[in-house]
Structure formats: structure tokens, C-alpha cells
Design a protein around this motif. Structure first.
Motif, PDB file in Angstrom:
ATOM      1  N   GLY A 179      -3.534   6.172 -12.980  1.00  0.00           N
ATOM      2  CA  GLY A 179      -3.472   5.546 -11.376  1.00  0.00           C
ATOM      3  C   GLY A 179      -4.716   4.292 -11.069  1.00  0.00           C
ATOM      4  N   ALA A 238      -3.556   9.333 -10.053  1.00  0.00           N
ATOM      5  CA  ALA A 238      -2.128   8.632  -9.474  1.00  0.00           C
ATOM      6  C   ALA A 238      -1.868   9.372  -8.186  1.00  0.00           C
ATOM      7  N   THR A 239      -1.185   8.447  -7.155  1.00  0.00           N
ATOM      8  CA  THR A 239      -0.874   9.101  -6.344  1.00  0.00           C
ATOM      9  C   THR A 239       0.815   9.191  -6.169  1.00  0.00           C
ATOM     10  N   ARG A 282      -3.990   3.810  -2.664  1.00  0.00           N
ATOM     11  CA  ARG A 282      -5.197   4.919  -2.617  1.00  0.00           C
ATOM     12  C   ARG A 282      -6.416   4.370  -1.927  1.00  0.00           C
ATOM     13  N   CYS A 332       0.918  -1.213  -0.118  1.00  0.00           N
ATOM     14  CA  CYS A 332       0.087  -0.023  -0.179  1.00  0.00           C
ATOM     15  C   CYS A 332       0.852   1.101   0.102  1.00  0.00           C
ATOM     16  N   ASN A 390      -6.172   0.817 -10.410  1.00  0.00           N
ATOM     17  CA  ASN A 390      -5.728  -0.157  -9.527  1.00  0.00           C
ATOM     18  C   ASN A 390      -4.963   0.311  -8.532  1.00  0.00           C
ATOM     19  N   ASP A 391      -5.032   1.253  -8.013  1.00  0.00           N
ATOM     20  CA  ASP A 391      -3.910   1.758  -6.911  1.00  0.00           C
ATOM     21  C   ASP A 391      -4.580   1.361  -5.524  1.00  0.00           C
ATOM     22  N   GLY A 433       3.098   3.933  -4.877  1.00  0.00           N
ATOM     23  CA  GLY A 433       2.250   4.848  -5.459  1.00  0.00           C
ATOM     24  C   GLY A 433       1.898   4.282  -6.947  1.00  0.00           C
ATOM     25  N   THR A 434       1.335   4.912  -7.869  1.00  0.00           N
ATOM     26  CA  THR A 434       1.146   4.743  -8.954  1.00  0.00           C
ATOM     27  C   THR A 434       1.252   5.992 -10.064  1.00  0.00           C
ATOM     28  N   THR A 435       1.180   5.872 -11.117  1.00  0.00           N
ATOM     29  CA  THR A 435       1.614   7.003 -12.374  1.00  0.00           C
ATOM     30  C   THR A 435       0.543   7.022 -13.149  1.00  0.00           C
ATOM     31  N   ASN A 494       1.538   8.008  -1.108  1.00  0.00           N
ATOM     32  CA  ASN A 494       0.857   6.942  -0.335  1.00  0.00           C
ATOM     33  C   ASN A 494       1.667   6.781   1.026  1.00  0.00           C
TER      34      ASN A 494
END
Length: 427
Positions: free
Chosen positions: A61, A270-271, A67, A53, A63-64, A56-58, A275
Motif C-alpha cells: 500500500g 493497502a486500501t 488513503r 483518489c 504511495n496510496d 485503491g492499492t494492494t 477508498n
């Protein structure tokens, strides 16, 4: 060490005497922090926060997992159905604007039942004409002022509600006013009042500065939405940006499609690298808030003994981290803010000055030497340069840093001749 900061012995002794008298208050604050720490820990465990968890994602975003889990943690801790916790929310005002515009439609009526909103919300609503305001989109506005004693005007609220009323909003904290902050219990009574007229009216609470000050939140007493900034209490000093909206699933989803776009809602955003500090900041938030509260109580104790009016008073119950001190002159406000700046870990060498800050109708002075720009859970003070010349102090990631800041404000007042050595006697 205080001498190394240029603080005179009489100022240190004056502060030490106040601190001794505050031991029971500090113990009470620590008990609240312990309860809230366990509440956050329980929410994190129930939501199965994992190491995955923290990444993060780009891009879009999608399926984060971080988040989605973080939003579940916020919902669980605040006893809400859902939450929106995003780095794309730029500030508390933005979070409130998203919550308002996402849940109001042309022809709807918004009523603030705690008096006028915070200055920056005036342009969002259209009280002061501004491009893109709710007023431009056909949302009407009115307000019901609090009574002279700072309590809700229940009769006035009932009379103000019309068939067009879609939302009633409450500002928990005082903003740039000297009224008392509203307790969760009082907010619950106001929610009951509104719902007794029409149960379908949305009640939104601007929760900024109030999170974790009490053991309950407005969502525990029937509020449909609570809204706040992550660079205040819930970010714990680690969140680099962001805001949150927690409440009913419908209200949160309505806000999400306004933040992103219809059809996508909460599914995108995106986070990046946010996170980990979001999770860790929320974990630390109860104890960081407790440090800020101790600083606020300490400030009230010192300045009341110096003869200034403080809101809330040193013995009053606390419902947010803000301490207002009415200094009576612009010189006093500037001296206070200089003291806060000199006690900061970052930019301690700069001098805060009043300026025409966007979103405000008078010059504002702000003092903050923060690791996160504008973070008001860190040691900070600000004030509009207008009568009654009250300064608003908040924050302090640790109690010792908050204490240093307050002592430094007293020293600056003394240096400017606004305090006499004989004033620094315990009364």
C-alpha cells in the motif's frame, strides 16, 4: 403500505400524531446537517479529492494517494492535525485499543473521567482480566464517575490525577447505561479541567455515535484524540468496515505504529477497494446521521407517550444517535428488537434472540438487518438482558426506514399484549 407490513391503523395514527408535533425538531436537525454537509464538502475541496483518489492499492500500500487524501479530509473536517482512517481497523473497540496502546507505556496511568467505559473496553483495559490487556503491560487504571445528574465531577477529576497519569479518556455516548450523552461543550469543560492540572495529559474521546450530531466535534474544544468506527456515523452506511483516529500528529503517529509496525507507521496499509465507499460514505454522513437522529427523536416521542422512560427524552438536546428506552422486562426488550428486525431490508425474516456475545458479561440481544454486517448507522437495536431492561435503538439510513422500524416495534409490543389499544392515544 404500512398495512402491508402488518401495522395496525391505530399504530400508524399514533405515529402520525407524534410526527406532526416534531416538525420544529426535524427542521433543527436538518439545519445541523446542512452545516455539516458544507463542512465536509469544504474539506474535500480543500484537500483536492480527485477521481484518482477513489482507486485503491494492494500489497504494502505504498504511495496510496486515496488513503493519504482521505486522512487529510478527516483531519480537515474534524479540525485535527492528522488522522488515521483504515480498513485494517476492525471495529470501534479496535480503534480505541490502538489509540490507547499506541499512546500508553508501562507504568502510565489511564483515567476514565466519564465513569466506566463501554463493556468491550473492560477487557482491553484489564478491568476484566483478559489476554493482552493494557493491565498485562503495566498500565494502571482508575475512573472518576459522573455525578448523579450526569455531569463531570471536576473536583474528583483534579484529585484523581497523579504524576503517573498519562491519559484521561471520555466516552461521549452512554453505552449500555441510561446516563445522558455528553455534549461537545461539556467535553470541552472537562478538557480544560484536565489541562489545568497538567497540560501534557492526553485527552482521548470515544466519539462513537456522536459524529455530525452537533456542528462541532471534541477536537474543536481541545481533545487530543477522537476515535470512532466507520460502520457508525462517519461511514454514512457505505463504508464496509474500518475505523478512524483523528487528533494531534504525535498521537496519531503513535497509534499508527501500533496498528502497523514501528518504523512503518502510516506509510503502509493497502486500501484494496475501500477508498471509494470511504469517501462517498463520509460525504453522505451528515445527512445519514440526520435521518438516524430523526428516528431517535421519533422513538422517544412515541415511547414517552406510551409511559416508558426514555434517555434522552423527546424534548432533550441530542448529542448522539442512540435512543435508550427502559422497557422494564426482558419480554419488552425482545419484542422491541423483533420489530426492528422485521422492518429491516436484509434478514427481515429472522428472529433475534439473546446470546452470550464475546466481550460482554451478560447475554445480549441484537437486531439488525444491514447491508454491512454489524453496522449501527443502519437501523438496529441491541440490549443486555439485565435490569433495568433498557433497549438501545440507533440508526436508519433514511428517515422513512427509521420511522417504519419504530412503528413496527410498537406493533410487536401490542401483539405481545405489552400495550393495550387504549394506550395508543396521544397524551
Amino acid at each position: 403500505m404500512y398495512k402491508a407490513f402488518g401495522i395496525d391503523e391505530d399504530v400508524v395514527s399514533f405515529g402520525a400524531a407524534q410526527e406532526r408535533m416534531l416538525r420544529e425538531r426535524f427542521e433543527e436537525i436538518d439545519r445541523t446537517a446542512e452545516y455539516n454537509q458544507l463542512k465536509v464538502m469544504r474539506a474535500m475541496q480543500q484537500c483536492r479529492v480527485s477521481e484518482a483518489c477513489l482507486s485503491g492499492t494492494t500489497g504494502y500500500g505504498y504511495n496510496d494517494i486515496g488513503r493519504e487524501t482521505l486522512e487529510a479530509v478527516y483531519a480537515a473536517a474534524f479540525h485535527a492535525e492528522d488522522a488515521l482512517v483504515r480498513p485494517q481497523i476492525a471495529c470501534g473497540t479496535h480503534a480505541l485499543a490502538v489509540a490507547l496502546s499506541g499512546n500508553l507505556r508501562p507504568g502510565d496511568e489511564l483515567i476514565y473521567i466519564s465513569g466506566g467505559p463501554y463493556d468491550t473496553l473492560e477487557e482491553v483495559i484489564g478491568i476484566r482480566p483478559s489476554r493482552g490487556s493494557l493491565a498485562e503491560y503495566g498500565v494502571t487504571y482508575k475512573q472518576v464517575d459522573l455525578k448523579e445528574d450526569g455531569t463531570f465531577d471536576f473536583e474528583g477529576i483534579r484529585k484523581a490525577i497523579t504524576p503517573k497519569t498519562k491519559m484521561c479518556a471520555i466516552q461521549r455516548s452512554k453505552g449500555y447505561q441510561t446516563r445522558p450523552t455528553l455534549s461537545v461543550r461539556e467535553i470541552g469543560e472537562a478538557v480544560k479541567c484536565v489541562k489545568s492540572v497538567r497540560s501534557d495529559i492526553i485527552v482521548m474521546v470515544d466519539n462513537c455515535y456522536g459524529e455530525f450530531v452537533e456542528t462541532t466535534e471534541p477536537t474543536d474544544v481541545g481533545a487530543d484524540m477522537i476515535v470512532g468506527s466507520l460502520i457508525k456515523n462517519p461511514g454514512g452506511g457505505l463504508a464496509p468496515t474500518g475505523g478512524y483516529i483523528a487528533g494531534t500528529k504525535e498521537c496519531v503517529e503513535n497509534a499508527a505504529v501500533r496498528l502497523t509496525t514501528p518504523g512503518l507507521g502510516k506509510e503502509v496499509g493497502a486500501t484494496l477497494s475501500a477508498n471509494a465507499p470511504f469517501f462517498q460514505g463520509f460525504f453522505l454522513a451528515p445527512c445519514v446521521t440526520a435521518s438516524a437522529l430523526k428516528g431517535a427523536v421519533f422513538a422517544a416521542s412515541l415511547y414517552e407517550n406510551l409511559g416508558f422512560v426514555c434517555t434522552p427524552g423527546k424534548d432533550a438536546a441530542r448529542y448522539d444517535i442512540i435512543q435508550a428506552v427502559t422497557l422494564g422486562t426482558p419480554e419488552g426488550v425482545e419484542a422491541f428488537c423483533r420489530g426492528i428486525q422485521k422492518a429491516a431490508p436484509v434478514d427481515s425474516f429472522v428472529t433475534p434472540e439473546p446470546w452470550d456475545m464475546p466481550g460482554y458479561d451478560s447475554q445480549v440481544i441484537m437486531a439488525a438487518g444491514a447491508f454491512v454486517s454489524g453496522s449501527s448507522i443502519e437501523l438496529s437495536a441491541d440490549a443486555p438482558i439485565r435490569p433495568p431492561y433498557a433497549v438501545y435503538f440507533q440508526g436508519g439510513l433514511t428517515w422513512p426506514s427509521a420511522k417504519l422500524g419504530i412503528l413496527m416495534t410498537v406493533q410487536e409490543m401490542k401483539n405481545d399484549g405489552l400495550l393495550r389499544p387504549e394506550d395508543l392515544c396521544v397524551k
